[in-house]
Each structure stands twice: as C-alpha cells, then as structure tokens.
Design a protein around this motif. Structure first.
Motif: not given
Length: 999
Positions: A403-432
């Motif tokens: 849940d991008v809305k609960q990403s509050i640990y960027r100071w621990r290297n977390s990157n919410w943009q991975l989740l928001s861009g997952l559909d595009e990055e893994c489009k050949d995986w038949k993402v549902k």
C-alpha cells in the motif's frame, strides 16, 4: 494486491498460502515462500497459517481450498513435522540463508557474524581516522579544509565525522563506494579539483565586482546623491560589491534595477532620473543583469560543491576503516548484505543458487512491498521471474501485497515507487491487480472521515498536489500525488452506523516556533481520557497516543505519569529513566575518573555507596567491566528493589552487547553508552492497563480503541531548519560520482534543482502518508489536536493547515476551530490486566574472573570435584550410587581406580546424618532440574519437594565462600515465587564433610 489500512491483509495472505498448499498437501509447503519485514510479522503469519490449517483439519469443518478435512490434516502434519522448511521469514533472513551458502565465492570469513547495529563500526572508523592523521599529512589537510568550509561544526568534530560516516550504512551510497575509493586515492588531484572550483568562483566574484563598479561609477556621476533617489538601497549595494562580491551574484535585491518602471527610485526623483536614462544606459543595465542571471546557477552550484567537497574525501578514508572493522571482527554489517546478494544473484544462474541453498520455490508472497528497497527488489526480481511460469490466472505464482499510502520508511531505504510502477515493470508477467476495499478495523464514521480526507479529487492529496505545483515545479518524471491515493476509499465492514468518533481541534498560536499550545493540547487530551473512562467505561489500555517525534513521546509520557496516568512506552520504560541504572552509571563514572569530589557527592547522595566506598575502591576498581557491574549491583543493594530487576537485566544485556566488540575500559563503555546505549528500553510487557505512547512509525500495522494525535503539526514539505542530506551528481568535470548536500531551498537555483524538487515531492508523500497511517489506527475514536495558524498564511506547509483547508470549521464558544463527526461506541470488554512492570528478582552471581596460574593440586581438586558432581547428578536414591559410577566408567569419565575412590568418598557423604535424608526417598527429587525465568535458566544441584515444602541443596567441592549462600538464597526466592510456602536451603562442603544451613 493493494491492501489499505485495516483491509484484512493478513487474512488474504493466509488464504493465498492455503491455496498454494492445497495443490499438494504433503509437499507443497516446501515450495512456497512468504517474505515479511519484521520478526513479529513473520511469527504472526506462521501462526495464522498453522491455525487456519488446524481449523480446516477438524472433522466437519469447511476444508476449502483442500479437498477434505483429511487433506488439510495431512498438510498440517507435514508442516509441523518439517517446520524448518516451512519458508516464512524476513527478507534479511532469506538473504542470510543465501549468503551462508556462498561464503567461499563471496570471500567472506566462514565464521562471520551479522551485525545489525553499525554504531560500533562507525565508532571504530572515526577513531581509526583520527589515528591516521598522525601519519597522513594530506588527510589532515582535508580535515582542516572541512573545518574551514563548515566552521559551525568545529566544536564537535567527532560528532560531525560520525554524521558523515552514516552514509556508509545507506543503500543508495553502496553502489558508489568503489568509485569513491578509486577517485580519492590520489588526494593531490582532488586538491587540484577543489582549487579549480575555488579559482572559478573567484573569477565570477571579480567579474561581478568589476561590472558592479562600472555601473556604480556611472550612476554616481549623475547630479543626484544615492540617498536622494535610492528607494531599495541598491546603489549602496553596488558600492559594497565593488569591494567584495561575496554571494551577491545570487541575491534578489539588485534585479529590481532592471525594471523600466523605476520602482526602485523615489517617486519625486523619477523625472530627473528618466532624463539621464538613455537607451545606452538601459542596454548597459540589462547586460549587467543578464550576466548575473546567466552565471548565478554556476556560482551557487560551485559554492555548494565546495562546502561539501571535503566530506567525501574524508568519507573514502572512513570507508576504508569501516571495511577493516568487519574483517578484524569477522562480522558482516547487515547493510552490506543486499549488495553482496545482488552481486551473487546477477553473476549466477538462479537454479544453481537454489541447489546450493536446498530450496525449490515455485510461489512467492511478498508482504509490505511498499517498504522494499531498490536493491532488495533487484535481488528478488530474478527469483520471481523464474517462478512466474508456475502460476495461472486462478492461482498466480507470485503475490505482492502493499500500500503506497503506508510507505513511511524511506529513511530505511524503502522505495514506494517500486510498488506504484510494478504493473509497468512486470507487464510481461500477466499481472492481475486486486484491491481490498473493506475496512475491518474502524467504525463506519472513522472510515468515512478518512475517505473524505484522503479523497484524491477533493481531499488532502488534491490540495497538496496543487500546492506543490504552484510553489515548486511540475516534474514530468513524477507521478501525480492524487493518483497514489486513487484506491483510498473503503467500505466499512462494521455495520453499526453512526459509530466512530472523530474530533479535530486547533488551538490558537501566535508564532510558528511557539509551542505554548502544547499545554492546551495535553490538557484537552487528559480531560478527554478521564471523561471517556468515567462516562463510557473505557480502560487506560484502550487509549493510544501517537506522535511524530520521539522527544514528544518523552514529553507526553512525563506529563501523563505526573497526572497519575499509567503509561506504556519505550520512552517511559527506557533504561535511562531507571534510578538503579542512573546510580550505577554515576558510580562507574567516578571509578573511571577517580574523582574524589564526585565520590564525596555520591557518598552524601547514596548511603549504600557511602558504606561500601572503601570496598569499591579497593576490590571493584580494575575488575572486568561485566564483573565490576555485577559487584556494584550487589554492594549497592540495587537488586533488592524488585521493580528495578527488568532494568538491571536489560542493562547487563547492553553491557554484554558492548563487550562482544568493545573493551573492558570503563571510560570507553561510558562513552559508548552515552552515544548508543542510553536510548535502550526494557522489553514492553503485554496485557497491562496503561496508555500506549508510540511514534507513528512504530504504530504501523497496529490498532487501538481510541487514538490521540496531540501534536499534529509536522511539516508537509522539507523542513528547512533540519533538512536531511541527499545525494547529487556533481558534474562539471568533477571525478567524484556523487556528493551529499543538505536538501535546502537554495538547491533550486543550482544544477541540482531536479534532485531537490524530487526530494521535496517525496517528502510531501512521506508526510501525507504519516497522517494516513496515524488516522487509520483507531477502532472507535480519533482525537487530533494542533495549532491554528492557516489564517495567517496561505501556505500549506504543515498538516494542521492541510486539515483546516480540507474541512469546514464549526466554532465553539471559546472560538477554537473544531470539527466533530460521529459518536463513540460502547467500550469493549476487558480481561483482567496486570501491573506496569512485573516484579522479579535480579539474580547476581559474582565470580572471580581473574586470570592466574593454579598449581597442579588445585587443578586436580577442581577436576575431581567436577567428576563427583556429575556422578551425584545421576544418584536419586542412595542405592543408585553403583549404577551411576558404572555409567560414568562406560562413558570414559572415570577410570576403574577413580571409580573406587569416588565410591569411598560418596559413600561417606551419603552416610552423614544431615545428608542421609536427601537420598532416602522420603521426598520427591529434582536433580539439576532447570528453573525458567524471564532473566534466564537456573539449575540448583538438588531440589527436594514435599507438599508445599521445598529444600534446595548445592554441592561445593572447594573452600567456603559467602557468595555460595547468596546463590542458594536466589534459588530459594525462585521457589517461593513458584508457590512453595516452606522453603529451606543447604550447602554441602565436600572437603569439610559438613552441611551449612541457609536461611
């Protein structure tokens, strides 16, 4: 799967895991892996899966997705019998599992230990850096340059160096460290680079001063004095620049002169100035300001680079010592693991990795994906890519939950943009993509309030997005803020309509820096808590207080405790707050400094110290650290206060942690404690009636009945007073790959503008998400307090301003801004709860730990005593002696000759009048039976039980010592705590053939 707050994420993960397991109930569990981010979440998920399997295995229950209850039972049995291959683990545990199998390939010491705390490594690196100054003159020069560049930090050089060294623990720096090390090997070339930047700045200053002087002289030639016609003092400004340009290239006052409306001239003199203002004059003026505008970015960029350039030359040397620490201590800092795994996975074929690790994974479940770091995802993606072929549309191979809305640990290297861009990055995986829409945690009105507040079209995301675009800039590479909240609306699963209380209250505030409104907020919160307890039957344990900063948790804990409210928080239970620990540290400090004045003060302040001062000075000083502290606890009678036992135990655990890598030097330990240990707390007990105080970061994933957010005023944008550092690429032919600089607004006028705006954008998301996490914790009620300041400014630079912008105000009689919605439901039922800190005894056993040479007789006596002790462990009754001796002979512990001697000595012992009853079978015997406590495991030599009576016996084969009696008394106290009302103790001294009673 997008799982908003309270949407039943753990339940969905459990059901998905059961789907995977049902395919092959007896074997599928070996090919499923669930990855979480905390040990607590791992334990919870394992428990939930096992409980679900147990429920479906019950005859007559619904076995789905298994074919039958029997199939579910087979799966449960297989999992429990092979539990170590049931792969539910943290992401760090998984990476460690891989690394342990590739130590040779990665050239890691096979006996390495993983260190999660980098403080000791950083301390070592800083200390080693100072030592290297003695032999490296060039390095000393760089430190001197650094101090000149940043004179504010001159007073505490060590603290600033530790701050620089913190970058060694950051993931986004790890990839650049090899380049950094290579680039800074030749420090002379680095010095040349810095001199060139300084020279270019001097050129710009000189040219700006030259043009300013020319302009000033021409203006001065007019028949008007500057004070007659200069409205903005720009003429005097020009005169100043002719002497020293400084940073006026980027100043904002001079450009007013470029306007053709003469707003910078006093109104009465505009006609006279106009008569001299020829086209040639205008051209010169515009040319001057065009030059200024063209060069100010370069000037500001070079200024920033010069201010931070020395940091990274120093950082390269700190890194060398940081790496050496790991080699010397056979350790591997946990922050280094993702990069090592990344190198391994991308250099090896994935199936080969699994063969070495002994795993064949077909299905992955990744929880809390918004907290995943870029490097972690880079490590996992090849593994998921291999598994994707195993799934189908009904049962996909991989499940990613976040849940991008609960990403509050960027100071621990977390990157919410991975989740928001997952559909595009893994489009050949038949993402549902599936979104969990129901909220199973909060009452309906709280859900509706949050739906309105975080509405992407009308709520806070839309308002703050507009503010960002108007006040900063729109970067096309960034996702719009509202789109991140497009799935925020939820349906309340709890159907008691109208329930759920929300109250927003803003207190008057005159100045942004004035925290006087805190007093009003604290008083309002305390009054509300008392009212809810009295009128609605809520318990203290129903209340949770959430804060943005840890210092506010301390402040609120002190306030509530002072007003008679029981409090549960890591701050309230910190070791630093313990009077026993405070006294220990003072005495240790006096011992380390040998300070007579301090010792005199301690003797007046603490009577126990006064009575033991001579013993401490003569017998404790010089002892190894751990033993010295144990003796101090005993001598100062700190273990007599049972409420301090948890603090003393946790303190000694911290001492042990320090000694695993540190020295026995008292002063070194006190220094370490001040910097690293003082924030430690005792383990928080559960099931007590007390108000929980926590930071918002620690509250994620939890829920509480009524949540108070009393200090809701944190920044929405970057706080310019305490801005963090960001990495920027220096460019301009500088060989360093990156440089950290403070993320302040001045960067918007440099080459690093885009990096600064991106950090501003992400900071806004962080702070909006913090508000989302805090406001979605409550089940029954949400009370939010903050300062009312939005009328004084249109800026939305704080969350309290944002709240007022989003909701219509209803003014109370006092004129406060108040928003109210819904009603509180009835209080939940409570089980009987315990006190704040369970009273325990703190066992102290002082051992003589000095190293000395023993003569052979002493060593033989000690060895012989150990053998006799081992035989007695097997003797339940007196007639068991021969069998016990034979068993030790067969095991090789006794020779035939030793058997005969042992039988003679032990037969004499068993015949003693005081000893004989211990072996006649009149009482139940517990030989070497462990007693388990929160502080550890204790093993009396022999315990004899009869009804409510107990006798504790200890065998001693050396000379009598006073500490032996205390050891037995400790065992006696433990047995009393277990419920035995008549407890006695005895010590058998074998050399003297006598029994000593212990009372």
């Amino acid at each position: 799967m997008k799982a908003s707050a309270g949407s039943g994420k753990t339940y969905s993960l459990t059901q998905t895991c059961l789907d995977y397991l049902s395919v092959n109930p007896t074997d599928a569990y070996r090919r499923v892996m669930a990855v979480t981010f905390t040990n607590k979440a791992t334990a919870e998920m394992k428990d939930r899966i096992v409980q679900a399997l147990a429920e479906k295995a019950k005859p007559g229950s619904n076995p789905a997705p298994f074919d039958s209850n029997q199939a579910a039972y087979k799966c449960l049995s297989a999992v429990l019998q092979d539990y170590t291959r049931f792969h539910v683990m943290t992401i760090d545990q998984f990476f460690q599992k891989i690394l342990r199998n590739f130590v040779r390939e990665l050239k890691i010491n096979q006996a390495y230990e993983v260190e999660t705390n980098t403080s000791l490594a950083i301390d070592y690196a800083v200390d080693a850096f100072f030592k290297s100054l003695e032999v490296d003159d060039s390095l000393y020069g760089w430190l001197e340059d650094y101090l000149n560049d940043d004179s504010e930090n001159f007073a505490d050089v060590r603290k600033k160096l530790k701050s620089i060294a913190q970058w060694l623990d950051k993931e986004n720096m790890a990839a650049y460290l090899p380049q950094l090390t290579e680039a800074t090997k030749d420090k002379s070339s680095m010095k040349t680079c810095k001199d060139q930047m300084r020279s270019r700045l001097d050129e710009l200053d000189a040219e700006f001063a030259r043009q300013s002087k020319e302009l000033y002289e021409q203006l001065e030639s007019m028949p008007l004095s500057p004070k007659d016609w200069d409205k903005y003092n720009v003429i005097n400004k020009l005169k100043t620049i002719t002497v020293s340009a400084g940073a006026d290239i980027v100043g904002k006052s001079l450009p007013k002169m470029a306007t053709d409306d003469f707003g910078w001239v006093k109104k009465d003199f505009i006609p006279q100035v106009t008569s001299y203002w020829t086209p040639d004059w205008q051209e010169k003026m515009h040319k001057f300001f065009d030059w200024k505008e063209k060069n100010k970015v370069e000037y500001q960029t070079l200024t920033i680079l010069l201010r931070n350039f020395s940091n990274f030359v120093i950082l390269a040397d700190l890194n060398r010592h940081y790496q050496q620490y790991q080699k010397d201590n056979h350790s591997l800092l946990i922050s280094s693991c993702p990069q090592l795994v990344n190198d391994l996975i991308h250099d090896c074929e994935t199936p080969f990795i699994y063969e070495r690790v002994g795993m064949t994974i077909e299905h992955y479940m990744l929880d809390e994906f918004q907290d995943t770091s870029t490097k972690q995802w880079s490590n996992f993606k090849p593994l998921l890519d291999m598994a994707k072929s195993q799934g189908d549309e009904k049962k996909p191979a991989n499940l990613v939950v976040g849940d991008v809305k609960q990403s509050i640990y960027r100071w621990r290297n977390s990157n919410w943009q991975l989740l928001s861009g997952l559909d595009e990055e893994c489009k050949d995986w038949k993402v549902k993509t599936e979104t969990l829409k129901n909220n199973w945690r909060s009452c309906p009105e709280i859900v509706r309030f949050n739906n309105a507040l975080f509405d992407p079209q009308k709520g806070a995301p839309a308002v703050i997005h507009q503010y960002f675009e108007e006040n900063f800039a729109k970067l096309t590479s960034m996702t719009g803020i509202p789109s991140l909240y497009q799935d925020s609306a939820q349906e309340p699963a709890l159907k008691e309509d109208g329930t759920g209380r929300v109250e927003l209250r803003l207190f008057e505030k005159t100045e942004r820096s004035n925290d006087a409104w805190h007093e009003s907020a604290r008083g309002q919160m305390l009054g509300e808590m008392r009212r809810l307890r009295q009128e609605s039957g809520y318990a203290w344990s129903d209340f949770a207080v959430l804060v943005r900063y840890q210092r506010h948790a301390v402040e609120l804990a002190d306030f509530l405790v002072a007003n008679g409210v029981p409090v549960l928080s890591t701050e309230a239970l910190s070791l630093q707050s313990s009077p026993a620990i405070h006294q220990l540290l003072l005495v240790l400090q006096a011992m380390a400094a040998n300070d007579a004045n301090m010792k005199s003060w301690l003797a007046v302040r603490y009577p126990a110290y006064a009575s033991q001062q001579t013993v401490i000075d003569t017998q404790v000083v010089g002892k190894p650290l751990f033993e010295a502290i144990e003796q101090l606890i005993l001598l100062l009678e700190l273990n007599q206060d049972s409420s301090q036992a948890p603090y003393l135990q946790a303190f000694q655990d911290s001492v042990g942690q320090y000694l695993s890598k540190g020295t026995n030097d008292y002063e070194a330990f006190l220094k370490w404690w001040l910097e690293n240990g003082s924030g430690k707390s005792i383990v928080t007990p559960e099931g007590i009636d007390a108000v929980t105080i926590s930071t918002i970061h620690k509250s994620k994933g939890l829920d509480d009945g009524v949540v108070f957010v009393p200090y809701c005023d944190w920044e929405t944008c970057i706080d310019q007073k305490k801005a963090s550092e960001i990495l920027v690429k220096p460019g301009r032919n500088i060989s360093l790959p990156v440089i950290p600089v403070e993320a302040k607004s001045v960067l918007s006028e440099t080459d690093f503008r885009d990096s600064y705006l991106e950090e501003e954008y992400r900071t806004i998301i962080d702070n909006l998400n913090l508000m989302y996490v805090a406001f979605t914790r409550p089940k029954c009620g949400l009370y939010v307090y903050g300062p009312d300041e939005s009328d004084k400014s249109d800026k939305l630079n704080s969350v309290n301003s944002l709240l007022k912008k989003c909701f219509t105000a209803n003014a109370s009689e006092s004129g406060q801004w108040v928003y109210q919605q819904g009603r509180l439901p009835k209080a939940p039922e409570h089980k009987q709860v315990s006190g704040l800190v369970k009273e325990l005894s703190y066992p102290v056993e002082v051992r003589d730990m000095e190293l000395r040479l023993h003569d052979r007789d002493e060593e033989s006596a000690r060895s012989w005593g150990t053998k006799l002790h081992a035989v007695l462990e097997k003797v339940g009754l007196a007639n068991d002696l021969d069998a016990a001796l034979d068993e030790h002979v067969r095991a090789g512990n006794l020779t035939d000759k030793e058997r005969q001697t042992a039988k003679e000595e032990l037969t004499q012992m068993l015949a003693l009048p005081d000893v004989k009853p211990w072996f006649d079978g009149s009482m139940q015997v517990k030989a070497e039976a462990p007693i388990l406590t929160r502080q550890g495991t204790w093993r009396p030599d022999r315990v004899l039980l009869s009804g409510n009576s107990a006798l504790v016996v200890d065998y001693k084969f050396g000379e009598p010592k006073n500490s032996y009696g205390e050891q037995v008394r400790r065992y006696m106290r433990l047995l009393s705590e277990m419920g035995y009302t008549d407890v006695r103790g005895a010590i058998y001294y074998h050399l003297q053939k006598r029994v000593e009673r212990v009372s």
